[in-house]
Motif scaffolding. Structure first.
Motif, PDB file in Angstrom:
ATOM      1  N   ASP A   1       2.984   8.058   0.987  1.00 52.84           N
ATOM      2  CA  ASP A   1       2.357   8.297   2.454  1.00 52.84           C
ATOM      3  C   ASP A   1       3.218   7.744   3.392  1.00 52.84           C
ATOM      4  O   ASP A   1       3.333   6.569   3.632  1.00 52.84           O
ATOM      5  CB  ASP A   1       1.133   7.252   2.322  1.00 52.84           C
ATOM      6  CG  ASP A   1       0.087   7.379   3.256  1.00 52.84           C
ATOM      7  OD1 ASP A   1       0.524   7.794   4.276  1.00 52.84           O
ATOM      8  OD2 ASP A   1      -1.112   7.033   3.161  1.00 52.84           O
ATOM      9  N   ALA A   2       3.218   8.831   4.481  1.00 50.70           N
ATOM     10  CA  ALA A   2       4.387   8.508   5.324  1.00 50.70           C
ATOM     11  C   ALA A   2       3.691   7.591   6.497  1.00 50.70           C
ATOM     12  O   ALA A   2       4.546   6.820   6.968  1.00 50.70           O
ATOM     13  CB  ALA A   2       4.915   9.836   6.087  1.00 50.70           C
ATOM     14  N   ALA A   3       2.417   7.811   6.602  1.00 48.61           N
ATOM     15  CA  ALA A   3       1.693   7.205   7.672  1.00 48.61           C
ATOM     16  C   ALA A   3       1.730   5.781   7.111  1.00 48.61           C
ATOM     17  O   ALA A   3       1.648   4.761   8.090  1.00 48.61           O
ATOM     18  CB  ALA A   3       0.099   7.442   7.864  1.00 48.61           C
ATOM     19  N   ALA A   4       1.445   5.570   5.970  1.00 50.06           N
ATOM     20  CA  ALA A   4       1.283   4.319   5.270  1.00 50.06           C
ATOM     21  C   ALA A   4       2.541   3.330   5.773  1.00 50.06           C
ATOM     22  O   ALA A   4       2.927   2.073   5.859  1.00 50.06           O
ATOM     23  CB  ALA A   4       0.769   4.021   3.944  1.00 50.06           C
ATOM     24  N   ALA A   5       3.844   4.338   5.236  1.00 55.39           N
ATOM     25  CA  ALA A   5       5.074   3.582   5.204  1.00 55.39           C
ATOM     26  C   ALA A   5       5.524   3.512   6.791  1.00 55.39           C
ATOM     27  O   ALA A   5       6.086   2.297   7.198  1.00 55.39           O
ATOM     28  CB  ALA A   5       6.323   4.649   4.802  1.00 55.39           C
ATOM     29  N   ALA A   6       4.900   4.087   7.559  1.00 63.90           N
ATOM     30  CA  ALA A   6       5.254   3.798   9.112  1.00 63.90           C
ATOM     31  C   ALA A   6       4.540   2.479   9.448  1.00 63.90           C
ATOM     32  O   ALA A   6       4.999   2.131  10.326  1.00 63.90           O
ATOM     33  CB  ALA A   6       4.641   4.854   9.930  1.00 63.90           C
ATOM     34  N   ARG A   7       3.329   2.332   9.128  1.00 71.33           N
ATOM     35  CA  ARG A   7       2.498   1.213   9.636  1.00 71.33           C
ATOM     36  C   ARG A   7       3.164  -0.152   8.883  1.00 71.33           C
ATOM     37  O   ARG A   7       3.369  -1.121   9.456  1.00 71.33           O
ATOM     38  CB  ARG A   7       0.970   1.206   8.891  1.00 71.33           C
ATOM     39  CG  ARG A   7       0.341   2.069   9.749  1.00 71.33           C
ATOM     40  CD  ARG A   7      -1.368   1.829   9.265  1.00 71.33           C
ATOM     41  NE  ARG A   7      -1.356   2.083   7.932  1.00 71.33           N
ATOM     42  CZ  ARG A   7      -1.970   3.753   7.424  1.00 71.33           C
ATOM     43  NH1 ARG A   7      -1.841   4.568   8.581  1.00 71.33           N
ATOM     44  NH2 ARG A   7      -2.146   3.858   6.093  1.00 71.33           N
ATOM     45  N   ALA A   8       3.622   0.048   7.633  1.00 76.57           N
ATOM     46  CA  ALA A   8       4.670  -1.064   7.049  1.00 76.57           C
ATOM     47  C   ALA A   8       5.679  -1.275   7.936  1.00 76.57           C
ATOM     48  O   ALA A   8       5.898  -2.687   8.117  1.00 76.57           O
ATOM     49  CB  ALA A   8       4.859  -0.918   5.667  1.00 76.57           C
ATOM     50  N   LEU A   9       6.499  -0.433   8.234  1.00 76.52           N
ATOM     51  CA  LEU A   9       7.804  -0.607   9.055  1.00 76.52           C
ATOM     52  C   LEU A   9       7.362  -1.444  10.324  1.00 76.52           C
ATOM     53  O   LEU A   9       8.075  -2.176  10.753  1.00 76.52           O
ATOM     54  CB  LEU A   9       8.386   0.755   9.520  1.00 76.52           C
ATOM     55  CG  LEU A   9       9.566   0.761  10.082  1.00 76.52           C
ATOM     56  CD1 LEU A   9      10.592  -0.138   9.671  1.00 76.52           C
ATOM     57  CD2 LEU A   9       9.967   2.089  10.564  1.00 76.52           C
ATOM     58  N   ALA A  10       6.180  -0.911  11.120  1.00 74.66           N
ATOM     59  CA  ALA A  10       5.979  -1.466  12.197  1.00 74.66           C
ATOM     60  C   ALA A  10       5.506  -2.996  12.317  1.00 74.66           C
ATOM     61  O   ALA A  10       5.931  -3.820  12.904  1.00 74.66           O
ATOM     62  CB  ALA A  10       5.002  -0.586  12.936  1.00 74.66           C
TER      63      ALA A  10
ATOM     64  N   ALA B   1       0.677  -1.090  -0.090  1.00 71.87           N
ATOM     65  CA  ALA B   1      -0.044  -0.083   0.138  1.00 71.87           C
ATOM     66  C   ALA B   1       0.891   1.309  -0.039  1.00 71.87           C
ATOM     67  O   ALA B   1       0.396   2.310  -0.847  1.00 71.87           O
ATOM     68  CB  ALA B   1      -0.895   0.088   1.198  1.00 71.87           C
ATOM     69  N   ALA B   2       1.857   1.148   0.684  1.00 69.10           N
ATOM     70  CA  ALA B   2       2.853   2.387   0.846  1.00 69.10           C
ATOM     71  C   ALA B   2       3.601   2.367  -0.481  1.00 69.10           C
ATOM     72  O   ALA B   2       3.965   3.540  -0.939  1.00 69.10           O
ATOM     73  CB  ALA B   2       3.809   2.249   1.876  1.00 69.10           C
ATOM     74  N   GLU B   3       4.128   1.169  -0.997  1.00 73.30           N
ATOM     75  CA  GLU B   3       4.772   1.423  -2.475  1.00 73.30           C
ATOM     76  C   GLU B   3       3.627   1.858  -3.650  1.00 73.30           C
ATOM     77  O   GLU B   3       4.328   2.610  -4.432  1.00 73.30           O
ATOM     78  CB  GLU B   3       5.317  -0.105  -2.614  1.00 73.30           C
ATOM     79  CG  GLU B   3       6.254  -0.497  -1.806  1.00 73.30           C
ATOM     80  CD  GLU B   3       6.556  -1.975  -2.182  1.00 73.30           C
ATOM     81  OE1 GLU B   3       8.005  -2.283  -1.714  1.00 73.30           O
ATOM     82  OE2 GLU B   3       5.741  -2.506  -2.492  1.00 73.30           O
ATOM     83  N   LEU B   4       2.501   1.513  -3.613  1.00 75.65           N
ATOM     84  CA  LEU B   4       1.397   1.979  -4.425  1.00 75.65           C
ATOM     85  C   LEU B   4       1.482   3.787  -4.376  1.00 75.65           C
ATOM     86  O   LEU B   4       1.406   4.164  -5.488  1.00 75.65           O
ATOM     87  CB  LEU B   4       0.120   1.355  -4.031  1.00 75.65           C
ATOM     88  CG  LEU B   4      -0.863   1.259  -5.231  1.00 75.65           C
ATOM     89  CD1 LEU B   4      -0.288   0.869  -6.481  1.00 75.65           C
ATOM     90  CD2 LEU B   4      -2.190   0.438  -4.790  1.00 75.65           C
TER      91      LEU B   4
END
Length: 552
Positions: free
Chosen positions: A448-457, A437-440
């Protein structure tokens, strides 16, 4: 107090989140009363998983009214009410009659109602008025008496379960009562506790309740050890617990616990020379993760624990004469080791072995290691219902599309991958889905910084080092690089170039349509336009003119 408020209160006391089942148990046993809950919180072991009954001492000022009511009953009625407390907060008259054969069950219940301890819930169903009342009645029983009553309850539930209907017990109920009865000891009781816990674990796995399954498998392993099972037999349960723990991991603690179980099972298997256990433990540690579709050729940091486990497991395989029933596990081990170490010749051997064995999951895993025929992997994963395999295939296919400059195909694949990241998804699938989702968003020019943060977590619960590297690759992506495909001949459109790449591989129009998320007739229209612009009439002429596409 609701579940969220209780969880936050426990988190504040413990300094970290606690198991949801522990929260549920405490709410159930206190009627979610903040006063009662606050009075016993200091006694709670916040490391408990909530699968077992947490021992609690109830403050006298809260428990004394129920104790007085219990003491007002006759010995016969106290026995009935005590047996009811063992069954649960609510209980069926038929179960209680089975646990107290020959007793005046209805008379005891009437006395319990008069004392304010019990109420009639419905036809032939009763319940304790307050959860604390049930707790006090349960605590009046001695340890042996409780265990004996649990054993009777388990026997009655099993009998009613065989009859079916609304009164049939759940496997979790049977596992609970059988486990409590195991306190009496004896090989037969302990074997029954192993079987009940393993059955409950299997049901939890079907429901994607991985953490619950891990708890039941660990409980089964404990009882197996007490029963004197061979170490390798207990080890299989331990490996199953570790695998489930990792699949459901949401944090560092669960990851560490799962890996500890698997490495322990691996040692047991190596000592016993049990190839099946060794393979199960090594495979349970999971595959080497990728860094995502936008990471280019970057590789994740090595994981010494996983790599050593795969090497140890592969070393136990016989050089010749591998039994047919071991072909699948051996092929999967070789595939993962090949992928981990970048050995294409080992990947090809794994694929040959997998095809000999005929296991589609092993074939798909080998194809991932070889790095080809990802469409076949997707088809196999869908047929098998294996979301982890499907997520890995989508991820690699999306990365391949990005490398080739096929942005629309990459976006379609990332959308499919992102759709897999629901709350029931295994940890790896959830990470890959959130990362997609973040890559998309990044691929579409709106990071999307929030999406990237969710993926990292999510990734840190799977592989912290790989998650950090994947996050760095995502945030550092600056756009597609020129791929190795052909120059744009004859003014082809972007979509026609994508179709051309697949056509040069000899892919049928129907499969091109599926891969690019297009209609088959649309693909045929694009092919006709390509042929016209390039001055050819057939696919064969096209390939002769531009080559077979092997460099694309």
């Amino acid at each position: 107090m609701d579940h969220q408020q209780a969880a936050e209160l426990l988190r504040q006391r413990a300094g970290r989140p606690v198991a949801p089942r522990l929260v549920e148990q405490l709410l159930r046993r206190t009627d979610a009363d903040p006063t009662v809950l606050d009075a016993i919180l200091d006694q709670v072991d916040t490391d408990a998983d909530g699968l077992h009954r947490v021992p609690l001492r109830w403050p006298d000022e809260l428990a004394d009214p129920a104790r007085v009511s219990m003491l007002s009953l006759s010995p016969e009625s106290r026995a009935v009410v005590g047996a009811a407390a063992v069954i649960g907060r609510e209980f069926d008259l038929a179960i209680l009659e089975g646990v107290c054969p020959g007793g005046d069950v209805l008379g005891g219940l009437e006395d319990g109602v008069t004392a304010g301890l019990i109420r009639e819930q419905g036809p032939h169903v009763y319940a304790f008025v307050r959860a604390l009342g049930r707790e006090v009645c349960y605590d009046t029983l001695g340890p042996r008496q409780r265990a004996e009553l649990h054993e009777r309850v388990a026997a009655v539930l099993a009998r009613l379960g065989a009859l079916g209907g609304l009164r049939a017990a759940t496997v979790q109920e049977l596992a609970y009562h059988t486990a409590e009865a195991a306190a009496l000891g004896g090989r037969e009781r302990l074997d029954a506790a192993v079987a009940a816990a393993a059955t409950a674990a299997a049901v939890a796995l079907e429901d994607a309740a991985y953490d619950l399954a891990a708890g039941y498998f660990a409980q089964a392993a404990l009882f197996a050890g007490r029963a004197g099972w061979a170490p390798e037999q207990s080890g299989r349960l331990l490996a199953a617990a570790g695998t489930a723990r990792l699949r459901g991991a949401t944090g560092a603690g669960a990851r560490a616990a799962g890996r500890a179980s698997l490495t322990g099972a691996l040692r047991l298997g190596l000592r016993a020379g049990d190839h099946g256990l060794v393979a199960a433990a090594a495979l349970g540690l999971g595959p080497r993760p990728t860094l995502g579709a936008l990471a280019g050729d970057a590789a994740p940091p090595p994981d010494p624990v996983r790599l050593d486990a795969l090497r140890d497991a592969s070393a136990t395989l016989p050089a010749t004469g591998l039994p047919p029933d071991q072909h699948s596990a051996a092929a999967r081990l070789m595939s993962r080791l090949a992928y981990e170490t970048g050995r294409p010749e080992l990947a090809r051997r794994a694929l040959d072995l997998a095809r000999t064995g005929g296991d589609p999951r092993a074939v798909a895993e080998a194809l991932l290691a070889v790095g080809g025929e990802l469409d076949q992997v997707v088809r196999e994963a869908v047929a098998l219902g294996d979301e982890e395999l499907l997520a890995r295939a989508y991820d690699l296919a999306a990365a391949d599309a990005v490398r080739r400059g096929q942005q629309s195909r990459a976006a379609a694949l990332l959308e499919r991958l992102a759709a897999l990241a629901d709350l029931r998804a295994a940890a790896l699938v959830r990470w890959y889905g959130l990362r997609a989702a973040a890559e998309l968003a990044t691929l579409r020019g709106a990071p999307d910084a929030a999406a990237a943060a969710r993926a990292l977590a999510a990734g840190q619960a799977v592989d912290p080092a790989a998650a950090e590297a994947a996050d760095a690759a995502l945030r550092g992506w600056t756009g597609p690089k020129a791929g190795p495909g052909p120059a744009n001949p004859a003014g082809l459109t972007a979509r026609e170039r994508e179709v051309l790449v697949w056509a040069l591989r000899g892919t049928p129009a129907k499969e091109i349509a599926s891969a690019l998320v297009l209609g088959e007739r649309t693909v045929e229209t694009h092919l006709a336009s390509i042929y016209r612009k390039l001055g050819v009439r057939t696919r064969i002429e096209l390939i002769r003119k531009l080559g077979d596409g092997s460099g694309l």
